[in-house]
Design an enzyme around this catalytic site. Structure first.
Site, PDB file in Angstrom:
ATOM      1  CE  LYS A 274      21.047  28.591  29.851  1.00 53.08           C
ATOM      2  NZ  LYS A 274      20.140  28.193  30.942  1.00 53.08           N
TER       3      LYS A 274
ATOM      4  CD  GLU B 138      16.379  24.176  25.707  1.00 51.35           C
ATOM      5  OE1 GLU B 138      17.503  24.641  25.534  1.00 51.35           O
ATOM      6  OE2 GLU B 138      16.088  23.400  26.631  1.00 51.35           O
TER       7      GLU B 138
ATOM      8  NE  ARG C 219      32.647  25.507  37.419  1.00 59.58           N
ATOM      9  CZ  ARG C 219      31.393  25.575  37.000  1.00 59.58           C
ATOM     10  NH1 ARG C 219      31.024  26.542  36.182  1.00 59.58           N
ATOM     11  NH2 ARG C 219      30.510  24.674  37.384  1.00 59.58           N
TER      12      ARG C 219
HETATM   13  C1  MV4 Z   1      15.591  21.307  30.877  1.00 58.08           C
HETATM   14  C2  MV4 Z   1      14.903  20.205  31.411  1.00 58.08           C
HETATM   15  C3  MV4 Z   1      13.996  19.571  30.589  1.00 58.08           C
HETATM   16  N1  MV4 Z   1      13.799  19.984  29.326  1.00 58.08           N
HETATM   17  N2  MV4 Z   1      15.351  21.686  29.613  1.00 58.08           N
HETATM   18  C4  MV4 Z   1      17.661  22.753  34.922  1.00 58.08           C
HETATM   19  C5  MV4 Z   1      18.878  23.610  35.094  1.00 58.08           C
HETATM   20  C6  MV4 Z   1      19.148  24.196  33.770  1.00 58.08           C
HETATM   21  N3  MV4 Z   1      20.536  24.431  33.569  1.00 58.08           N
HETATM   22  C7  MV4 Z   1      18.567  23.213  32.809  1.00 58.08           C
HETATM   23  N4  MV4 Z   1      17.606  22.451  33.534  1.00 58.08           N
HETATM   24  C8  MV4 Z   1      16.719  21.661  32.885  1.00 58.08           C
HETATM   25  N5  MV4 Z   1      16.467  21.998  31.587  1.00 58.08           N
HETATM   26  C9  MV4 Z   1      14.489  21.031  28.873  1.00 58.08           C
HETATM   27  N6  MV4 Z   1      14.249  21.428  27.599  1.00 58.08           N
HETATM   28  C10 MV4 Z   1      15.158  19.834  32.726  1.00 58.08           C
HETATM   29  C11 MV4 Z   1      16.085  20.554  33.479  1.00 58.08           C
HETATM   30  C12 MV4 Z   1      16.304  20.106  34.831  1.00 58.08           C
HETATM   31  C13 MV4 Z   1      17.561  19.648  35.256  1.00 58.08           C
HETATM   32  C14 MV4 Z   1      18.677  19.614  34.424  1.00 58.08           C
HETATM   33  C15 MV4 Z   1      19.901  19.177  34.869  1.00 58.08           C
HETATM   34  C16 MV4 Z   1      20.035  18.726  36.158  1.00 58.08           C
HETATM   35  C17 MV4 Z   1      18.981  18.747  37.022  1.00 58.08           C
HETATM   36  C18 MV4 Z   1      17.735  19.201  36.592  1.00 58.08           C
HETATM   37  C19 MV4 Z   1      16.653  19.202  37.474  1.00 58.08           C
HETATM   38  C20 MV4 Z   1      15.445  19.657  37.040  1.00 58.08           C
HETATM   39  C21 MV4 Z   1      15.271  20.123  35.734  1.00 58.08           C
END
Ligand code: MV4
Length: 504
Positions: free
Chosen positions: A116, A200, A292
């Site tokens: 990542k 972040e 994928r």
């Molecule tokens: C975040 C975010 C807010 N700000 N990063 C959750 C899974 C991971 N792959 C990334 N995620 C998040 N990263 C920052 N800087 C909020 C989430 C997040 C989220 C992202 C995608 C789909 C669903 C989510 C549910 C909660 C939090």
């Protein structure tokens, strides 16, 4: 074109790949564990090879066994589906080393996008917007503090080796910073054996919107527009739609161009997905790339008319992307409901079991990619998906109407529980219907505990309806229209079964 392909997967995606192969005139080899001897994908394939005991580690994830099955059956290529080996660069390399073709990206692209922090650096260097934050991993709390001075609170501390929502903490206040840093680092060390982390800016109510890309080995890099995936629970997608109700034409164009640039930066080949976080002001940021075919690919297929799995196979055989970017249009609207053997009223716990009766929806605008059949078993060894119910309409409202109708036809009985009632609830939710939701939606709106009172009321209404019908003499077996001059009240049981739809 290949003569024969092995599918290193099971369930609905294995069946999906078999369908593409059959249309292409390609023979198929299924692999199966001891738990899957009677599985649908085994029945549908031209050949099938047993690869080991039920636990995936010993069968579907056993590299020598899978490569050996391909060699013994004379398969020239291997399609990994999703999950299992689909994003395993080591497996992709083993396939190539065995003199066969891996139907997917080159091992190097899988590897580079799998890390990542590396992916984030690579994307930033390629001019793809990433969430503001640390350029790479940080080592000390002092480094975190220096960065937070620049970007400000709130911030998100994420494990470098994390993913799927594991190993991340949001921090709003200075006082909580050091404990959050320590807990992410130690959790990452114990869960992933890698304690590195990065920071972040925290996005407060993001959308998860992803762009499908397709690239060939002839220099063609294309995108097939977006999918809205914000209806998630604990980082598991539940429902997806395309187009996204949140995406404007201007944003769509910008995200598509950036997605193509991201794919070019890793010299991508085959189908892939660029996931973006999109904030309330429609700023979008690269999150990760899925190297994928994805679960939710059918909604893109219905809206663009492109068969993505067939395209993957043709590209792997040396062919080209089967369209020009300028020819591609989004036509209508598609929605996917993931139908699972799980119990939404008890924390969505898996509830696998035997399927005794199964009535599947059909009719206009309905596609159901299914991995089971009446009499088959949803095994506790694997992902408890039953099917992906997808509807298409000329616009969003028609697609939702068809999904409601399809869900009213869908009936499963047996020793399992399904999430069909959750989907029926969702399709009636005013915020869903208005298209006004983000990634917080299920947490904000779905409270099965407080809805239980309503369920009891419904049950009472059903009993009253039954008593009323009985008092009217409708307890006799239903009569045919001919016997009662054309108008027949439906049976009480049917009425009970349809209480949900009557509520609308
Ligand atoms: C975040 C975010 C807010 N700000 N990063 C959750 C899974 C991971 N792959 C990334 N995620 C998040 N990263 C920052 N800087 C909020 C989430 C997040 C989220 C992202 C995608 C789909 C669903 C989510 C549910 C909660 C939090």
């Amino acid at each position: 074109m290949f003569k024969r392909i092995l599918i290193a997967n099971r369930g609905e995606i294995a069946v999906r790949v078999i369908r593409a192969c059959r249309e292409l005139g390609v023979e198929t080899v299924a692999v199966y564990s001891d738990a899957d001897r009677a599985a649908l994908h085994v029945r549908e394939a031209d050949y099938a090879v047993a690869v080991g005991p039920p636990p995936a580690r010993e069968s579907y994830l056993n590299i020598p066994r899978i490569i050996d099955a391909a060699r013994r059956t004379g398969a020239e290529a291997i399609h990994p589906g999703y999950g299992f080996f689909s994003e395993n660069a080591g497996f992709a390399q083993a396939v190539v080393d065995a003199g066969m073709v891996f139907i997917g990206p080159r091992p190097d692209a899988i590897h580079r996008m799998g890390d990542k922090v590396e992916a984030r650096k690579l994307m930033a260097a390629a001019g793809v917007p990433v969430v503001p934050g640390s350029p790479g991993t940080l080592e000390t709390e002092a480094e975190v503090r220096a960065l937070v001075e620049k970007i400000g609170f709130p911030v998100m501390i994420k494990a470098a080796a994390g993913g799927g929502g594991k190993g991340m903490r949001m921090v709003e206040h200075e006082k909580d910073l050091s404990s959050a840093v320590r807990s992410v680092a130690s959790e990452a060390q114990s869960s992933f054996g890698d304690g590195r982390f990065y920071v972040e800016k925290y996005l407060s109510s993001p959308h998860h919107i992803e762009v499908q890309v397709l690239a060939d080995g002839h220099g063609n890099f294309t995108h097939l527009f977006e999918r809205e995936c914000s209806v998630q629970r604990r980082n598991q997608k539940v429902v997806e739609e395309s187009p996204s109700p949140f995406v404007t034409p201007k944003l769509r164009k910008a995200m598509g161009e950036v997605a193509v640039r991201a794919a070019q930066a890793v010299d991508y080949l085959s189908a892939g997905t660029i996931e973006f976080l999109v904030d309330g002001d429609r700023n979008f940021y690269f999150m990760e790339m899925n190297t994928r075919i994805q679960v939710e690919h059918p909604i893109t297929e219905l809206v663009t008319g492109i068969d993505l799995v067939k395209a993957q196979i043709e590209i792997a055989a040396g062919g080209r992307v089967p369209f020009k970017q300028s020819e591609l249009k989004q036509n209508g609207w598609a929605i996917e409901c993931r139908v699972y053997a799980e119990d939404p009223e008890h924390g969505f716990v898996p509830a696998p079991g035997r399927i005794d009766t199964l009535r599947l929806p059909e009719g206009p605008g309905v596609r159901n990619d299914c991995g089971v059949y009446e009499g088959s078993e949803v095994s506790s060894f694997y992902d408890p998906m039953i099917s992906k119910l997808v509807t298409w309409g000329r616009d969003r409202s028609e697609a939702i109407g068809r999904m409601r109708r399809a869900l009213s036809e869908y009936m499963v009985s047996g020793t399992l529980t399904t999430n069909l009632n959750f989907h029926r609830w969702l399709m009636d939710n005013p915020r869903w219907i208005a298209g006004e939701y983000d990634t917080r939606f299920i947490n904000q709106e779905y409270h099965p505990e407080t809805m239980a009172a309503g369920a009891d009321f419904e049950q009472l209404a059903g009993l009253l309806a039954a008593a009323f019908a009985a008092s009217r003499g409708n307890h006799r077996p239903p009569q045919t229209p001919a016997a009662n001059s054309g108008i027949q009240r439906q049976s009480v049981w049917k009425t009970l079964g349809r209480i949900d739809s009557l509520r609308r």
